[in-house]
Design a protein around this motif. Structure first.
Motif, mmCIF file in Angstrom:
data_model
loop_
_atom_site.group_PDB
_atom_site.id
_atom_site.type_symbol
_atom_site.label_atom_id
_atom_site.label_comp_id
_atom_site.label_asym_id
_atom_site.label_seq_id
_atom_site.Cartn_x
_atom_site.Cartn_y
_atom_site.Cartn_z
ATOM 1 N N THR A 1 0.854 -1.198 0.096
ATOM 2 C CA THR A 1 0.061 0.138 -0.169
ATOM 3 C C THR A 1 0.807 1.350 0.018
ATOM 4 O OG1 THR A 1 -0.198 -0.092 2.281
ATOM 5 C CG2 THR A 1 -1.995 -1.157 1.127
ATOM 6 N N GLY B 1 -0.083 2.244 -3.962
ATOM 7 C CA GLY B 1 -0.974 3.080 -3.410
ATOM 8 C C GLY B 1 -1.782 3.856 -4.822
ATOM 9 N N SER C 1 -4.356 0.047 -4.250
ATOM 10 C CA SER C 1 -3.939 -0.898 -3.400
ATOM 11 C C SER C 1 -4.983 -0.870 -2.211
ATOM 12 C CB SER C 1 -2.680 -0.955 -2.986
ATOM 13 O OG SER C 1 -2.155 0.041 -2.486
ATOM 14 N N ALA C 2 -5.495 0.425 -1.740
ATOM 15 C CA ALA C 2 -6.309 0.307 -0.517
ATOM 16 C C ALA C 2 -7.637 -0.462 -0.800
ATOM 17 C CB ALA C 2 -6.455 1.731 -0.038
ATOM 18 N N LEU D 1 -6.696 -4.240 -0.845
ATOM 19 C CA LEU D 1 -6.793 -4.398 0.390
ATOM 20 C C LEU D 1 -7.987 -4.853 1.075
ATOM 21 C CD1 LEU D 1 -4.693 -5.279 3.005
ATOM 22 C CD2 LEU D 1 -5.275 -2.748 3.591
ATOM 23 N N SER E 1 -1.457 -5.133 5.056
ATOM 24 C CA SER E 1 -0.619 -4.304 4.109
ATOM 25 C C SER E 1 0.731 -4.228 4.423
ATOM 26 C CB SER E 1 -1.245 -2.764 4.206
ATOM 27 O OG SER E 1 -0.774 -2.362 5.686
ATOM 28 N N ALA F 1 -0.696 -2.439 -8.752
ATOM 29 C CA ALA F 1 -0.627 -3.023 -7.082
ATOM 30 C C ALA F 1 -0.216 -4.268 -6.960
ATOM 31 C CB ALA F 1 -2.021 -2.764 -6.239
#
Length: 125
Positions: A10, A21, A25-26, A29, A49, A60
């Motif tokens: 992340t 990020g 990627s958030a 996740l 993460s 990502a």
């Protein structure tokens, strides 16, 4: 302890610099956690993460252990398939455009060399 550990990079970098990020990627996740919980896998699978894994231009990035399988350019809509095939069925997803292991090792190795050079320049080595 756990059957699988899923790491999602992340790392955020400045605008215009590739990063996981910046690659969403958030959301990825959250999607992995959602799929793990929906499938009742939380006692066998941990999702966390991570910081940079060294291939920012391929973000990502997701790495799953104990296999050490790397998935690159992961999007939220890839997560369900990865959880079903890799985690539940035990068959890492191979029909993606992920680079071969030797390419990954080379790219991460170049990243490590840059970090080492910066540490040497800073007098830390």
């Amino acid at each position: 302890m756990f059957k699988h550990h899923i790491f999602i990079c992340t790392q955020n970098k400045p605008p215009m610099v590739p990063s996981c990020g910046g690659g969403g990627s958030a959301e990825i996740l959250d999607s992995f956690r959602t799929e793990v919980f929906k499938n009742g896998l939380e006692k066998d699978v941990v999702v966390t993460s991570s910081g940079c894994v060294g291939m920012c231009n391929r973000g990502a990035n997701v790495v799953i252990y104990p296999e050490g399988k790397w998935y690159t350019v992961v999007k939220a809509d890839d997560v369900k398939k990865i959880v079903q095939n890799h985690i539940i069925d035990g068959n890492p997803v191979e029909d993606r455009n992920d680079p071969p292991v030797d390419v990954l090792k080379n790219e991460v190795g170049m990243f490590q060399e840059r970090i080492k050079a910066m540490m040497m320049d800073a007098g830390k080595l």
